[in-house]
Design a protein around this motif. Structure first.
Motif, mmCIF file in Angstrom:
data_model
loop_
_atom_site.group_PDB
_atom_site.id
_atom_site.type_symbol
_atom_site.label_atom_id
_atom_site.label_comp_id
_atom_site.label_asym_id
_atom_site.label_seq_id
_atom_site.Cartn_x
_atom_site.Cartn_y
_atom_site.Cartn_z
ATOM 1 N N GLU A 164 0.840 -1.193 0.000
ATOM 2 C CA GLU A 164 0.000 0.000 0.000
ATOM 3 C C GLU A 164 0.879 1.248 0.000
ATOM 4 O O GLU A 164 2.069 1.200 0.295
ATOM 5 C CB GLU A 164 -0.917 -0.004 1.233
ATOM 6 C CG GLU A 164 -1.684 -1.295 1.459
ATOM 7 C CD GLU A 164 -2.759 -1.551 0.411
ATOM 8 O OE1 GLU A 164 -3.010 -0.654 -0.414
ATOM 9 O OE2 GLU A 164 -3.349 -2.646 0.439
ATOM 10 N N THR A 165 0.273 2.388 -0.304
ATOM 11 C CA THR A 165 1.037 3.634 -0.381
ATOM 12 C C THR A 165 1.418 4.174 1.001
ATOM 13 O O THR A 165 2.280 5.028 1.110
ATOM 14 C CB THR A 165 0.213 4.706 -1.123
ATOM 15 O OG1 THR A 165 -1.051 4.867 -0.453
ATOM 16 C CG2 THR A 165 -0.025 4.296 -2.568
ATOM 17 N N ASN A 166 0.792 3.667 2.055
ATOM 18 C CA ASN A 166 1.060 4.160 3.412
ATOM 19 C C ASN A 166 2.152 3.372 4.118
ATOM 20 O O ASN A 166 2.342 3.504 5.322
ATOM 21 C CB ASN A 166 -0.220 4.131 4.243
ATOM 22 C CG ASN A 166 -0.832 2.732 4.311
ATOM 23 O OD1 ASN A 166 -0.248 1.758 3.844
ATOM 24 N ND2 ASN A 166 -2.008 2.645 4.902
ATOM 25 N N GLY A 167 2.880 2.537 3.389
ATOM 26 C CA GLY A 167 3.957 1.752 3.975
ATOM 27 C C GLY A 167 3.507 0.441 4.567
ATOM 28 O O GLY A 167 4.329 -0.326 5.069
ATOM 29 N N LYS A 168 2.239 0.172 4.512
ATOM 30 C CA LYS A 168 1.704 -1.091 5.004
ATOM 31 C C LYS A 168 1.500 -2.051 3.839
ATOM 32 O O LYS A 168 1.499 -1.656 2.679
ATOM 33 C CB LYS A 168 0.386 -0.856 5.745
ATOM 34 C CG LYS A 168 0.515 0.057 6.947
ATOM 35 C CD LYS A 168 -0.826 0.288 7.624
ATOM 36 C CE LYS A 168 -0.685 1.223 8.813
ATOM 37 N NZ LYS A 168 -2.001 1.472 9.479
ATOM 38 N N THR A 169 1.339 -3.329 4.168
ATOM 39 C CA THR A 169 1.139 -4.357 3.146
ATOM 40 C C THR A 169 -0.062 -5.213 3.520
ATOM 41 O O THR A 169 -0.180 -5.654 4.665
ATOM 42 C CB THR A 169 2.382 -5.245 2.995
ATOM 43 O OG1 THR A 169 3.485 -4.433 2.587
ATOM 44 C CG2 THR A 169 2.154 -6.332 1.955
ATOM 45 N N THR A 170 -0.930 -5.424 2.555
ATOM 46 C CA THR A 170 -2.139 -6.217 2.746
ATOM 47 C C THR A 170 -1.909 -7.636 2.256
ATOM 48 O O THR A 170 -1.311 -7.840 1.192
ATOM 49 C CB THR A 170 -3.326 -5.584 1.996
ATOM 50 O OG1 THR A 170 -3.590 -4.294 2.549
ATOM 51 C CG2 THR A 170 -4.574 -6.445 2.110
ATOM 52 N N LYS A 223 2.668 -3.988 9.118
ATOM 53 C CA LYS A 223 3.559 -2.843 8.967
ATOM 54 C C LYS A 223 4.890 -3.161 9.639
ATOM 55 O O LYS A 223 4.959 -3.997 10.541
ATOM 56 C CB LYS A 223 2.949 -1.578 9.558
ATOM 57 C CG LYS A 223 2.688 -1.640 11.050
ATOM 58 C CD LYS A 223 2.091 -0.326 11.530
ATOM 59 C CE LYS A 223 1.814 -0.375 13.038
ATOM 60 N NZ LYS A 223 1.226 0.898 13.529
#
Length: 279
Positions: A164-170, A223
């Protein structure tokens, strides 16, 4: 428990307030030195940062303060029960933990740990263990009777890994057996368990179950964590790829597991359905 034993437990409250963390830190060191296999159940990062010994110290203190009527702690015991079932804690573990707890009280308190006091804490622990085993038996039974439910650790496959663009991964996680998965309530969580080579241990980590129930897969978001040895989240981000296998616990938490994710559910304690940290 006898009235005399309850009085002895209450008399230890000042000691627990002053030295509870010393006791629980010693307790965990003792557990892991004698029963090293339990390192696979506990999140060791929470041992390093002191979170788990602190949480246990607070729980022991609360139990001692309410020894006359432990039922006032029901919401707390329910919350702990959910955490325990998500980590596959079973009745046989309580006997092991009990031995270490009583031995730790004796070793930390020294001559102050009289035979009568140790007998009182043994009785108190047996009472608490009986309460927890009963709560967890009900939770396990509820899990296995739900469509797509299970207890313990179930193999899953990473179907998708989306940065994701917020540094997290789904992550989208599908059961390896091709079966269905149980529904979950708003803000419930599950534990992901991975083998961490640097620790040579299996390590669990809780993640909130995202999205709405679909009966086919679960979605979690990871994250990056800093300063943690054997971080499950960092392993997910750096190593795990689509097609890889990992293990999941069934969704847990004090919200009813069948409650729709889009509607707030009635919870055991006020304040909504809390996110849980690893045990």
């Amino acid at each position: 428990m006898t009235p005399e034993q309850k009085q002895l437990i209450k008399a230890t409250v000042p000691v627990l307030k002053e030295n509870g963390l010393l006791l629980t830190t010693h307790f965990y060191q003792r557990v892991f030195s004698v029963n090293a296999e339990l390192k696979n159940t506990f999140n060791m990062a929470n041992q390093e940062n002191g979170r788990q010994p602190t949480a246990l110290a607070m729980a022991v203190l609360a139990y001692a303060e309410n020894i006359d009527d432990p039922s006032v702690l029901l919401s707390t015991l329910q919350r702990i029960g959910h955490k325990h079932t998500s980590l596959a804690v079973r009745p046989e573990h309580y006997a092991v933990i009990g031995r270490h707890l009583i031995a730790s009280i004796s070793e930390v308190l020294g001559t102050a740990a009289t035979p009568a006091l140790l007998d009182a804490w043994t009785a108190a622990y047996k009472q608490l263990a009986s309460l927890m085993i009963g709560i967890e038996a009900d939770l396990y039974a509820a899990q296995v009777t739900k469509p797509g439910g299970w207890t313990g650790w179930r193999p899953f496959i990473v179907n998708a890994k989306i940065a994701e663009t917020n540094g997290k991964t789904t992550f989208h996680l599908y059961p390896a057996d091709g079966g269905t998965v149980a529904n979950f309530g708003m803000s419930q969580y599950l534990n992901v368990r991975l083998f961490m080579p640097e620790l040579q241990l299996f390590q669990p980590h809780p993640y909130r179950v995202e999205g709405a129930p679909n009966g086919q897969y679960y979605t979690i978001v990871a994250k990056r964590e800093t300063g943690k040895t054997g971080s499950v989240s960092n392993w997910l981000l750096d190593i795990v790829q689509p097609g890889d296998h990992l293990e999941l616990s069934a969704p847990a938490g004090v919200c009813p597991m069948g409650a729709p994710a889009e509607k707030p559910a009635l919870v055991i304690r006020a304040g909504g359905c809390p996110m849980h940290q690893a045990a």
